[in-house]
Design an enzyme around this catalytic site. Sequence first.
Site, PDB file in Angstrom:
ATOM      1  N   SER A 124       0.814  -1.179   0.086  1.00 31.98           N
ATOM      2  CA  SER A 124      -0.114  -0.044   0.007  1.00 31.98           C
ATOM      3  C   SER A 124       0.763   1.215  -0.003  1.00 31.98           C
ATOM      4  O   SER A 124       1.689   1.516  -1.057  1.00 31.98           O
ATOM      5  CB  SER A 124      -0.980  -0.085   1.211  1.00 31.98           C
ATOM      6  N   ASP A 180     -10.234  -4.633  -4.152  1.00 29.79           N
ATOM      7  CA  ASP A 180      -9.716  -3.733  -3.387  1.00 29.79           C
ATOM      8  C   ASP A 180     -10.415  -2.588  -3.152  1.00 29.79           C
ATOM      9  O   ASP A 180     -10.855  -1.850  -3.994  1.00 29.79           O
ATOM     10  CB  ASP A 180      -8.258  -3.195  -3.734  1.00 29.79           C
ATOM     11  N   HIS A 212      -8.064  -5.315   0.227  1.00 28.95           N
ATOM     12  CA  HIS A 212      -6.880  -4.480   0.451  1.00 28.95           C
ATOM     13  C   HIS A 212      -6.006  -5.257   1.367  1.00 28.95           C
ATOM     14  O   HIS A 212      -5.984  -4.956   2.770  1.00 28.95           O
ATOM     15  CB  HIS A 212      -7.382  -3.099   0.812  1.00 28.95           C
TER      16      HIS A 212
END
Length: 232
Positions: A124, A180, A212
């Site tokens: 991320s 996600d 995610h």
Amino acid sequence: MMNMAAVKLQKNVVSQTGKHTASVIFLHGSGDTGPGLLRWVCDVLGQNLAFENIRVIYPTAPARPYTPMRGALSHVWFDRHKISQDCPEHLESIDSMCDNLSAIVQDEIQAGIPKHRMVIGGFSMGGAMALHLVSRYHQDVAGFFALSSFLNKGSVVYQAVENAAQRPLPELLQCHGTMDELVFHSWGEETNSLLEKAGLHTFFHSFPGLNHELCQQELELLQSWILKKLPL
């Protein structure tokens, strides 16, 4: 404004089982920590991401005011105006963190590991941080990776990749879950195609149904890719 310069970052390390000949720096996502990511990787993989010759380093971002959380303190690599592709990058905080993370690269060099025996990546926000760190400051590492990550439109990273066209940058591995809900799969795809267009050699892997998060198949892919980049 907090002065983020020259912060010595805390780090957790999974040591190699044999002779130390290479290093991986793995950067956590926003709000996480080095120990948090290490535990998560271990839970998902069923064991540590560990190698015979490669040391794996999990640094922790210092807590700083984070705009998407209305200025609350969070362990983030840099600030964002919002979690969106459609806003300018917060370059001041990105650049000062590049300095702090470069000190970890320097520590590995002191330990006898040349840059072409290092891989840098993250999950991320950690993946976005790795894209800045490698494409702008450490273009001679063995490879870099970004899991569930994106770059803002107009990112200075695209310019850095274009400017490096004469001396090819290392290969990028990008992975993204199709479901996600925080960093949309389309953002990861668009980031990847713009990086390719700028001249980067990339691999993009989609994981159907993944939100995610990390999954075992993805970490196994990462493990084998790292071994290709940093052979014994």
